[in-house]
Structure formats: C-alpha cells, structure tokens
Design a protein around this motif. Structure first.
Motif, mmCIF file in Angstrom:
data_model
loop_
_atom_site.group_PDB
_atom_site.id
_atom_site.type_symbol
_atom_site.label_atom_id
_atom_site.label_comp_id
_atom_site.label_asym_id
_atom_site.label_seq_id
_atom_site.Cartn_x
_atom_site.Cartn_y
_atom_site.Cartn_z
ATOM 1 N N GLU A 174 0.496 -8.722 4.685
ATOM 2 C CA GLU A 174 -0.187 -9.010 3.868
ATOM 3 C C GLU A 174 -0.176 -7.606 2.634
ATOM 4 N N PRO A 175 -0.041 -6.342 3.245
ATOM 5 C CA PRO A 175 -0.100 -5.307 2.166
ATOM 6 C C PRO A 175 1.206 -4.879 1.182
ATOM 7 N N GLN A 176 2.152 -5.202 2.367
ATOM 8 C CA GLN A 176 4.062 -5.071 1.721
ATOM 9 C C GLN A 176 3.764 -6.476 0.646
ATOM 10 N N LEU A 177 3.581 -8.233 0.804
ATOM 11 C CA LEU A 177 3.778 -9.092 0.074
ATOM 12 C C LEU A 177 2.739 -8.274 -1.404
ATOM 13 N N ALA A 178 0.935 -7.618 -1.261
ATOM 14 C CA ALA A 178 0.268 -7.457 -2.186
ATOM 15 C C ALA A 178 0.990 -6.725 -3.189
ATOM 16 N N TRP A 191 -6.073 -0.523 9.660
ATOM 17 C CA TRP A 191 -5.688 -0.960 7.764
ATOM 18 C C TRP A 191 -6.476 -1.657 7.260
ATOM 19 N N PRO A 192 -6.974 -2.874 7.460
ATOM 20 C CA PRO A 192 -7.686 -4.061 7.455
ATOM 21 C C PRO A 192 -8.065 -3.929 6.245
ATOM 22 N N ALA A 227 -0.595 2.515 1.504
ATOM 23 C CA ALA A 227 -1.564 3.450 2.528
ATOM 24 C C ALA A 227 -1.844 2.418 3.884
ATOM 25 N N ALA A 228 -2.246 1.446 3.511
ATOM 26 C CA ALA A 228 -1.627 0.010 4.543
ATOM 27 C C ALA A 228 -0.612 -0.731 5.056
ATOM 28 N N ASP A 246 0.577 0.328 9.670
ATOM 29 C CA ASP A 246 1.022 -0.641 10.255
ATOM 30 C C ASP A 246 2.419 -1.395 9.740
ATOM 31 N N GLU A 247 3.676 -0.860 9.828
ATOM 32 C CA GLU A 247 4.827 -1.103 9.035
ATOM 33 C C GLU A 247 5.076 -2.662 9.590
#
Length: 293
Positions: free
Chosen positions: A216-220, A181-182, A206-207, A211-212
């Motif tokens: 980082e991806p959720q804040l983005a 995911w990174p 997708a990221a 991994d829920e």
C-alpha cells in the motif's frame, strides 16, 4: 452447522442423553430422564471455546464459529464466549449477529475493553462512524494504550472528514508503537486529501521503510510520483508494489482501505497506464476456462 443447535444436539455432544427402556404394552409412557451435570457442561463449553479460539488463530473462522456457537449455549453467562462468538461473526462479515453477540457480552461484562473495541469496529463496518467513535472511546477510557484501537478511532474520524482528530489519533498510536506502519500510512492518506503532497510522501516512505513487504505505501508513492510528472520512477515503483499485492490495482479495494477521493482519482489515472496494465496481466494472467481436449 445450524446457527442454533437444539438442546437434544447439545446433550448428544455432551453424552448426557439417557434413553429409558421401552414401556411394556398397556403401561403408561415412561418419560426420558435428563441427567445434567453442570460442571461437565461447563467443561464441555470451555473446551469448545478453546478450540474455537485456536481455529481462529489459523483463520479457520467457519469451523471456529460452529464451536463458539455451541459453547455460547453451554455457557450462556460467559462474557468471554459471547465476545469470541461476536468477533468470529465479524471476521466472516456477519456484522449484525456479531453486534448482537458483542452486546450480550457487554451486558455480562461492562468493563471489557476488548468488547467495546470490537463493537466500535462493527459499527465502523456498518458506516455508523459516530457510534463507532463512542464505543472505541469507551474502551480507551479503560485501556488507553492500545495502538489498534487508536488507529480505528482515527479511521472513524477520517471517514467523518475530521482530519485533525484523525491525525491526532494516528500519532498517538505511533507514539505507543513506533513500528505501527498502518497509522503512519494513514496519516499520509489524510495529508494527501488535504493537498500536502510533500507531507504525504514523507509518511508513505516512512511506512514503507518499516515493512518493505507492504504494497500500500509503495503504490501510494507511485501514484503521487505519477501525479507530479515523475512517470518513469512512478511506473517502476508501481510495478514493484503490485507484484507484492495485486489487489491494490482494484479501485474498490483501495476505497475500502480508505483511499480518499483525490488519491483515488490519481490512482485511476495511474493504473490505466499501459505499462501497469501489462504488468498486471503478467502478475495475474487471465484463466483459461476452456475444457481440455
């Protein structure tokens, strides 16, 4: 433990220091006699290196470093020991001694891809991105199928604003490991800086789906939604992300994680919202430094 142990310390540890009986009065001084067993010294060094590696697995880096330093003196021609020592220095943020140890490992074993990757990471930390690229590419010529190395190479290209090259390396990493995911997340970072909001959103979703538990991806996603005027959804998503990891409320921490100027500007606006500040206060309440009565 001191950075450099004396020979006396090494011999005491190995149990090899033999003390001569005191000289009789008027007799010439009898020197100490060293009884060195090279095989025993090697076994001591290997044992210390193994302990260091085990401690590192549990993130006990300072304890591991002390053992690796001693092992490197007992086994000065062992490339793996120097590589381990260098990697431990990097874990503790001691980049320069880390580089010196890794360069010594490379002189002893020029075809160790792990050493080359570690040197690339070290020079990335020193913001020497061109040299980082050289070392990582040298490692990839030996082992082309390492997702983490491809990811690091993509990051170096990203910092040089060679965005197409960065995305290419991230995609290669994902081709090898679809759950990495990174790399998917960082494609989103690049796309956002290029103004491709829809593309960035797709990558971050997708990221996050892989991994829920990753903030980082959720804040983005929350920052992007806020920038597009979807305030309610953004605040809900942002609170959930910061509950997972409140470090992402720190703009400097975001910068270290390669958030670009455009995304940082939008993140600053989002993080300044009262609802987010209140959420952070609940997550990380201020400590009471007053003395108990």
């Amino acid at each position: 433990m001191p950075k450099r142990s004396s020979l006396l310390s090494l011999l005491l540890v190995a149990g090899l220091w033999v003390v001569a009986q005191p000289a009789a009065q008027g007799q010439a001084l009898v020197p100490y006699v060293l009884q060195l067993d090279s095989e025993q010294l090697e076994q001591q060094g290997l044992g210390l290196a193994q302990e260091a590696a085990q401690l590192a697995q549990f993130q006990q880096y300072e304890l591991a470093l002390a053992r690796a330093q001693l092992a490197s003196q007992l086994l000065p021609e062992n490339a793996d020991v120097w590589a381990l020592l260098g990697s431990l220095y990097l874990q503790l943020g001691e980049v320069d001694p880390g580089i010196q140890s890794l360069l010594r490992a490379r002189r002893l074993d020029a075809n160790n891809s792990g050493v080359l990757f570690a040197l690339g990471s070290a020079y990335f930390q020193k913001e020497n991105y061109n040299l980082a690229i050289q070392y990582i590419m040298s490692g990839l010529r030996l082992r082309p199928d390492v997702p983490g190395a491809l990811f690091d190479l993509g990051n170096a290209y990203y910092m040089l604003e060679q965005f197409d090259d960065a995305i290419d390396q991230y995609r290669k990493a994902v081709d090898i490991d679809a759950e990495f995911w990174p790399a998917i997340n960082n494609i989103g970072l690049v796309l956002y800086e290029q103004g491709d909001m829809a593309g960035a959103l797709q990558k971050w979703e997708a990221a996050a789906a892989i991994d829920e538990t990753q903030a980082e991806p959720q804040l983005a996603i929350a920052v992007l939604l806020y920038a597009q005027g979807e305030t309610e959804a953004a605040l809900e998503k942002g609170e959930a992300a910061l509950l997972l990891d409140s470090r992402y409320a720190d703009l400097e921490y975001l910068r270290i994680n390669l958030w670009g100027d455009r995304l940082l500007e939008d993140a600053e606006a989002f993080l300044s919202q009262p609802q987010i500040r209140e959420a952070l206060a609940r997550i990380s309440p201020p400590q009471d430094n007053t003395m108990p009565q």
